[in-house]
Design a protein around this motif. Structure first.
Motif, PDB file in Angstrom:
ATOM      1  N   VAL A 191       0.888  -1.252   0.113  1.00  0.00           N
ATOM      2  CA  VAL A 191      -0.017  -0.105   0.182  1.00  0.00           C
ATOM      3  C   VAL A 191       0.804   1.051   0.098  1.00  0.00           C
ATOM      4  O   VAL A 191       1.810   1.213   0.694  1.00  0.00           O
ATOM      5  CB  VAL A 191      -0.920   0.068   1.531  1.00  0.00           C
ATOM      6  CG1 VAL A 191      -2.091   0.861   1.228  1.00  0.00           C
ATOM      7  CG2 VAL A 191      -1.228  -1.323   1.831  1.00  0.00           C
ATOM      8  N   SER A 192       0.688   2.141  -1.036  1.00  0.00           N
ATOM      9  CA  SER A 192       1.404   3.390  -0.789  1.00  0.00           C
ATOM     10  C   SER A 192       0.891   4.313   0.247  1.00  0.00           C
ATOM     11  O   SER A 192      -0.371   4.406   0.627  1.00  0.00           O
ATOM     12  CB  SER A 192       1.253   4.239  -2.298  1.00  0.00           C
ATOM     13  OG  SER A 192      -0.133   4.489  -2.356  1.00  0.00           O
ATOM     14  N   THR A 193       1.860   4.772   0.984  1.00  0.00           N
ATOM     15  CA  THR A 193       1.699   5.657   2.276  1.00  0.00           C
ATOM     16  C   THR A 193       2.077   6.993   1.930  1.00  0.00           C
ATOM     17  O   THR A 193       2.833   7.123   0.877  1.00  0.00           O
ATOM     18  CB  THR A 193       2.422   5.159   3.407  1.00  0.00           C
ATOM     19  OG1 THR A 193       4.007   5.399   3.281  1.00  0.00           O
ATOM     20  CG2 THR A 193       2.149   3.717   3.761  1.00  0.00           C
ATOM     21  N   THR A 232      -2.501   5.632   4.915  1.00  0.00           N
ATOM     22  CA  THR A 232      -3.022   5.055   3.546  1.00  0.00           C
ATOM     23  C   THR A 232      -4.186   5.347   3.280  1.00  0.00           C
ATOM     24  O   THR A 232      -5.057   6.241   4.041  1.00  0.00           O
ATOM     25  CB  THR A 232      -3.000   3.566   3.829  1.00  0.00           C
ATOM     26  OG1 THR A 232      -3.918   3.150   4.790  1.00  0.00           O
ATOM     27  CG2 THR A 232      -1.792   3.006   4.147  1.00  0.00           C
TER      28      THR A 232
END
Lengths: 440, 427
Positions: A191-193, A232
């Motif tokens: 997941v891109s944060t 996120t």
């Protein structure tokens, strides 16, 4: 039996007279910060709590109490519990007790693991929602359509879910690299944060303020920075659900019908509310939210593992009761649990946990002074006694055994319950089986 | 007399039909998840070919059933007072640890020693259950929260106590901690020759002797609940707290007593293992009976005989796990089966009861009686089916609710509730 089907009952989640001028407040022009107003009291309490926390941090020299790292952990630890609590809330507000939260959460973790392994993080999101909703559907069919006792159905769902996920893993992960009967392969793609620009990244103003170590300033910066880093999309979505449901359930017509199904379904039925539909909607939503709670657990560790929920569904249930069946209360209960858990996990040794004793002592001493000033001598003296005991514990002990620190969040929750007054009111028809037209 | 027989038959019929239907549902579910239902079901019912294997399976069945039965009893006592004791899990863990340590520390003549250990176990369980009870009575804290928290605390506390205080000093340093072994006098002997009485071969290990103690406990609990003053007070308070209070039964004392009894019974759950198998408390102590106990109590409708039946059913499924594995079916099917059976039994049972009640109501109403009168006479004269419906609402559905709900939500109202509860006692 008085009900709040009309606008009669006291608005439970109401922000007091402030936001509904002219209806119940004696002076319609009171602002949200008027003396005695709810918002104001909340702000004052938060400020005092921050001050106490800051004093405890400085005195005990334990930055772990308010560091941004701890607060990021608080967010990660609280969110699944809070979502489980919210799941319980939406269901019980419509009158269906949901002991199956744990099972639905387990289904959610499995769904997230499978969806993530097949299709990446959005697959995990969908998988968690679908699997959780499936658990909710089972509960709804059993309790609403067939009128089965709510506890029986919930317990059965917990059993079924535990068996089903093991079975599915054995079936689908056989020979899959990384997978097995008790775990899924890792979720594809992370997941891109993101961090809040300027404040928590780039110039990182909050980070600089935190590094100063000044009392209050550094603590506040640490807390804010912790809650605004490593976010996120899902965390933001999850956080937004709480104000959404607070608004939806207490400020919209559908929400009123929803709660009417839990307060007095027969009165609601006589006003033309389709109680069965409301309950179905509530229990399906409950399942979806539990599943979402499971998603966060999976995203945190990157894969599905059996036993990953660790009873968080039950703790969410406790948070819901703790929070008096209200979204704000659920958040408060979950944060309390998450905070004490985060301090325990993040502190090296048991220093952080011991510093919590000091924090408790300061808070209790403040409460004691307040009670004494108001003339409640007995109550004040008791609080002062507990405060002294907590302070002595902090100063007298060098370390705590490992096992004792593991108990921290549970003991903190219990102690807060013991000290705070309990004036809970559950939805009136919570857990009572409703059959259309059988009001005798 | 005829009505009583009829009532008993009517009460049993839905349960039996439900059991059959649940097997069919189970078969369908198994087929849906891709398991051949015939293979799976025959594996579940397979006790092995040789007589020795059959008696071993029977022994396994009994040893699974005994703790489930005790757990169900413990949960049900609290349920009767509308208390939801999720904490049985923690209570029996603490009790098993303390009792095992105490039993190893003393030497007494055989029957006294066992009695002593059982007393310690029951006292510890009751003491651990006293915490939520006292907090509920004095501070009004919901017992669901406290018992959930105390379950987690029990795991850590037991680990700490075992490591720090109760560890067998003779154990080598790197082994898993365990309490010292209980001496011979404190062990419950196996029941040699029990299965032979029924014409079976003797199993490899004798049947756990705790079976007899559990049976005795079950009978005592049944008698106490049915015929004692305490049992009556418990039942009345559970059905309608306000009515009980008006009748002079102190609610707070009933809460404490019910919870203490529940905890004391919970204390016995670990005893078959401690006194009859391991003779000590170890880290690999079997957990989870507290949660299965909830399902067993609910399936058995909070009634000791029903709980025995439910525990037998659950134990029967639990013991089938190895058979399933041999048939190359994942043993998790057992847990699925338990869940499906609980759901299917209660759903079918519910439908059956609703049907019966409606039939009875229309029968009692007769063709010419006025509608309002029919309603009343239906509630009064058709006690049995209406009664079971009510007892269920009060005993299980209301357990997290305030008791005031039950009077208003019950099908035939308050008077019907208490009146028919009396019939249950005499039936």
């Amino acid at each position: 039996m008085s009900t709040s089907v009309g606008a009669a009952g006291p608005a439970p989640q109401g922000t007091g007279p402030a936001k509904s001028p002219g209806r119940s407040g004696p002076s319609p022009r009171r602002g949200p910060l008027a003396p005695g107003g709810r918002t104001r009291r909340l702000l004052v309490a938060t400020a005092l709590g921050l001050l106490a926390l800051s004093i405890a941090r400085v005195m005990a020299d334990e930055p772990v109490l308010t560091s941004s790292g701890t607060m990021t952990a608080v967010l990660g630890l609280s969110l699944p519990i809070a979502l489980a609590g919210l799941a319980g809330l939406v269901s019980e507000r419509a009158g269906v007790v949901n002991i199956g939260l744990e099972g639905m959460m387990i289904l959610g973790t499995w769904g997230a693991g499978y969806g993530g392994y097949q299709y990446g993080v959005w697959g995990a999101f969908l998988g968690a929602l679908l699997a959780g909703t499936f658990g909710g559907l089972l509960h709804a069919v059993a309790t609403v359509s067939f009128g089965v006792d709510h506890i029986v159905s919930g317990v059965a769902i917990n059993l079924l879910a535990a068996g089903a996920v093991r079975f599915l893993s054995e079936l689908l992960y056989k020979g899959v690299p990384g997978g097995g009967p008790t775990q899924s392969p890792t979720v594809r793609g992370g997941v891109s944060t993101f961090d809040l620009p300027v404040l928590s990244s780039g110039p990182d103003l909050l980070g600089r303020a935190e590094d100063t170590g000044l009392p209050v300033v550094a603590d506040l910066a640490g807390i804010l920075r912790g809650f605004t880093t490593d976010l996120t999309v899902f965390a933001v979505l999850g956080l937004a659900l709480f104000p959404f449901f607070a608004f939806f359930l207490w400020r919209t017509a559908l929400g009123l019908r929803w709660r009417a199904a839990g307060e007095n379904p027969y009165a609601a039925q006589s006003l033309g509310v389709d109680v069965y539909r409301m309950k179905y909607l509530a229990v399906l939503t409950s399942g979806a939210l539990s599943g979402l709670g499971g998603l966060f657990i999976v995203l945190f560790s990157g894969l599905y593992k059996e036993g990953q929920t660790g009873g968080r569904g039950f703790i969410g249930l406790a948070a819901m009761i703790f929070g008096n069946w209200r979204p704000g209360g659920v958040v408060g209960g979950s944060l309390l649990f998450g905070f004490s858990d985060a301090v325990r996990l993040r502190s090296s040794g048991s220093g952080g946990v011991l510093a919590l004793f000091l924090f408790a002592a300061i808070l209790l001493a403040a409460l004691a002074v307040r009670q004494l000033a108001r003339g409640h001598r007995l109550h004040g003296a008791a609080l002062a006694g507990i405060a002294t005991a907590a302070a002595l514990t902090w100063s007298g002990l060098d370390s705590l055994p490992n096992e004792v620190t593991t108990m921290t969040p549970y003991i903190v929750t219990l102690l807060v319950l013991v000290i705070s007054s309990q004036n809970l009111r559950m939805p009136t028809y919570d857990g009572v089986v409703y059959r259309r037209g059988e009001d005798h | 007399m005829r009505t009583r027989v009829r009532a008993a038959a009517l009460a049993l019929l839905p349960a039996l039909v439900a059991l059959l239907v649940s097997l069919v549902v189970l078969a369908v579910v198994l087929a849906l998840i891709g398991v051949d239902p015939v293979t799976a079901l025959s594996a579940i019912f397979d006790f092995g070919r040789t007589p020795r294997a059959q008696s071993n399976q029977t022994r396994a069945w009994i040893s699974q059933t005994v703790p489930l039965f005790l757990a169900g009893l413990a949960v049900s006592v609290a349920f009767r007072m509308n208390l939801f004791n999720i904490g049985v899990e923690g209570q029996y863990r603490m009790a098993a640890l303390v009792a095992a340590a105490a039993g190893a520390a003393v030497t007494l003549p055989a029957p006294l020693h066992v009695t002593f250990i059982l007393a310690v176990a029951m006292l510890t369980g009751a003491a651990y259950a006293a915490v939520p009870a006292v907090l509920k009575v004095t501070r009004g804290i919901n017992e669901v929260i406290t018992t959930i928290m105390l379950n987690s605390i029990a795991v850590a506390l037991a680990a700490y106590l075992l490591r720090e205080y109760f560890r067998d000093p003779d154990l080598p340093a790197n082994t898993n901690p365990s309490t010292s072994k209980i001496p011979e006098s404190g062990r419950v002997p196996g029941l040699d020759g029990l299965l032979e009485l029924f014409g079976m071969q003797s199993p490899s290990r004798p049947v756990n002797g705790f079976l007899l103690i559990a049976l005795a406990v079950g009978i005592v609990v049944a008698v106490v609940l049915r015929s004692s003053r305490f049992g009556f007070a418990l039942r009345v308070s559970g059905l309608n707290l306000n009515a009980a209070r008006a009748g002079g039964i102190p609610a707070n004392r009933m809460i404490i007593q019910a919870m203490l009894l529940s905890g004391a019974l919970a204390g016995l759950i670990g005893m078959p293992q401690v006194l009859g198998e391991h003779y000590s408390y170890r880290t690999e102590f079997t957990a989870g009976f507290g949660f299965s106990g909830i399902a067993v109590a609910l399936l058995g409708r909070n009634n000791p005989a029903g709980i025995a039946a439910a525990a037998l059913l659950f134990g029967f499924l639990d013991r089938a796990a190895p058979s399933l594995q041999r048939a190359e079916i994942p043993p998790s099917v057992v847990t699925i089966a338990q869940g499906v059976i609980v759901l299917a039994v209660v759903v079918v049972d519910q439908i059956g009861r609703t049907r019966l009640r409606k039939a009875e109501e229309s029968r009692a109403a007769g063709p010419s009686a006025p509608a309002a009168l029919a309603e009343v006479s239906g509630a009064a004269s058709t006690g049995p089916p209406g009664r079971t419906g009510n007892a269920e609402t009060a005993g299980t559905a209301g357990n997290t609710g305030t008791t005031g709900n039950i009077g208003t939500a019950g099908n035939t109202g308050t008077a019907g509730n208490t009146g028919t509860a009396e019939k249950e006692a005499t039936a």
